[in-house]
Design an enzyme around this catalytic site. Sequence first.
Site, PDB file in Angstrom:
ATOM      1  N   GLY A   1       0.830  -1.300  -0.038  1.00  0.00           N
ATOM      2  CA  GLY A   1       0.159   0.284   0.011  1.00  0.00           C
ATOM      3  C   GLY A   1       0.944   1.272  -0.031  1.00  0.00           C
ATOM      4  O   GLY A   1       1.903   1.131  -0.175  1.00  0.00           O
ATOM      5  N   ASN A   2       0.240   2.333   0.464  1.00  0.00           N
ATOM      6  CA  ASN A   2       1.014   3.511   0.273  1.00  0.00           C
ATOM      7  C   ASN A   2       0.210   4.576   1.630  1.00  0.00           C
ATOM      8  O   ASN A   2      -0.794   4.142   1.812  1.00  0.00           O
ATOM      9  CB  ASN A   2       1.153   4.088  -0.893  1.00  0.00           C
ATOM     10  CG  ASN A   2      -0.358   4.501  -1.625  1.00  0.00           C
ATOM     11  OD1 ASN A   2      -0.871   5.476  -0.967  1.00  0.00           O
ATOM     12  ND2 ASN A   2      -0.587   3.997  -2.550  1.00  0.00           N
ATOM     13  N   ARG A   3       0.846   5.649   1.898  1.00  0.00           N
ATOM     14  CA  ARG A   3       0.545   6.621   2.759  1.00  0.00           C
ATOM     15  C   ARG A   3      -0.766   7.617   2.363  1.00  0.00           C
ATOM     16  O   ARG A   3      -1.063   8.284   3.290  1.00  0.00           O
ATOM     17  CB  ARG A   3       1.793   7.133   3.497  1.00  0.00           C
ATOM     18  CG  ARG A   3       2.421   6.274   4.311  1.00  0.00           C
ATOM     19  CD  ARG A   3       3.682   7.017   4.860  1.00  0.00           C
ATOM     20  NE  ARG A   3       3.468   8.104   5.342  1.00  0.00           N
ATOM     21  CZ  ARG A   3       4.278   9.221   5.345  1.00  0.00           C
ATOM     22  NH1 ARG A   3       5.350   9.338   4.657  1.00  0.00           N
ATOM     23  NH2 ARG A   3       3.858  10.596   5.474  1.00  0.00           N
ATOM     24  N   SER A   4      -1.292   7.433   1.429  1.00  0.00           N
ATOM     25  CA  SER A   4      -2.364   8.335   0.968  1.00  0.00           C
ATOM     26  C   SER A   4      -3.520   8.136   1.825  1.00  0.00           C
ATOM     27  O   SER A   4      -3.905   7.043   2.002  1.00  0.00           O
ATOM     28  CB  SER A   4      -2.703   8.096  -0.502  1.00  0.00           C
ATOM     29  OG  SER A   4      -3.991   8.774  -0.832  1.00  0.00           O
TER      30      SER A   4
ATOM     31  N   ALA B   1      -3.654   7.714  -5.140  1.00  0.00           N
ATOM     32  CA  ALA B   1      -2.267   7.185  -5.269  1.00  0.00           C
ATOM     33  C   ALA B   1      -2.276   5.860  -5.637  1.00  0.00           C
ATOM     34  O   ALA B   1      -2.770   4.783  -4.777  1.00  0.00           O
ATOM     35  CB  ALA B   1      -1.403   7.516  -4.117  1.00  0.00           C
TER      36      ALA B   1
END
Length: 407
Positions: free
Chosen positions: A205-208, A271
């Site tokens: 995943g990512n931090r968005s 994102a």
Amino acid sequence: MLSGKRVVLGVTGGIAAYKAIEVSRRLVDAGAHVSPIMTRSATRFVGEVTLSALASEPVQTSLWDEADPIPHTRLGQSADVIVVCPATARLLADYAAGRSADLLTATLLATRAPVVVCPAMHTEMWEHPAVQENLATLRRRGVHVVDPESGRLAGGDVGHGRLADPARIVAAVEAALTEPDLHGLSVLVTAGGTREPIDPVRFIGNRSSGKQGHAIAATALRRGAKVTLVTTSALAVPAEIDVVHVATAAEMQRAVESAAASADVVVMAAAVADFRPVSVAGDKLKKADGIPEIRLEPTTDILAVLGATKRPGQTLVGFAAETADVAVNAQAKLAAKGADLLVANDVGAPETGFEHDTNAVVIYSATAEPVEVPLAAKDAVAEAVLDSVVACRLESAGSSKPQFPTK
Ligand code: CTP
């Protein structure tokens, strides 16, 4: 949006009058100057001192104030917006009939500002044809009505007629102050970070957080657009927005492709993962089985596909999350993906980008000078992005007008 705005808050005599205190507090917190007016019966439900303390100036209750001989015209003419919360059946009847019965109704007749009424009453009263006809009259005249909700009413009854939630009332006040420059347009927004599963419990995943995309969707709605939001985030969304919840890049791609066909504006604020595992393990990967090797494959670049298949008249907005060489990378993405606008943010800078409530961006355009938006609340950044969308659409509408040959 509300900063520096003069809001007249009218409070009439219903049990929900105590909620006007919370509405006043929220308006003041948002930077508005709140001038409260209470009817005589409202003062039976809430103390004048309480509302005076939480508004920007003391409560006024009478047309006959010796220090201010014409309070209704002063209040009516200086207001940017008037909100009546709660609005009783009697207030609606007086206002619809144009009856100047007290300071509040006189002020409502002495203004050209937008007016928001928030009815609250028992279900039987709410459903009475006289009340509904008065509301229809007011709506026809352009008055904004915040419909009541269902829930507990005075005396322990349950039904329809409970005052709307204070957050909805403040949003309606903001909407009443907003020019509907996106009216008639269909706007598709994506938000949040996608999650690509590795096994049933793990993902890439990512931090968005989705905050910026959700702010753009809510702002587009306030500016009159019909909004579809494709999001990975569980953040609250206004009820009028059509929401599609997704998790992976492939799910987002499917949802976007089906909604983009009828969208006038597409804002890809999400994102989206660039890579996903080639295969997803059916069972949880066990530590005892050793260090896993996870093979990745590329996802589809949704924005690039939209750019390659863009309809005439459609406006395409991309985002660029960068940590270095922001200007160069953003302009390269603008050209490579066929977007009209690209919103670049330095996600490594303090207080900007992922998870924060604030952002600082530069909006690059294929045809106009870049617009710098210094550190501001994500709502303010959303306004700036949509201002650029409006400017871009005006410019392309102008340039597509038939050109007359020059001699
Ligand atoms: N985007 C997309 N589909 C992808 C990846 C990105 O639609 N598979 C969109 C994003 O929503 C954003 C823009 O492309 O509007 C730029 O995303 P970003 O992550 O900044 O850039 P990438 O193209 O992924 O390039 P890189 O990660 O190398 O910076």
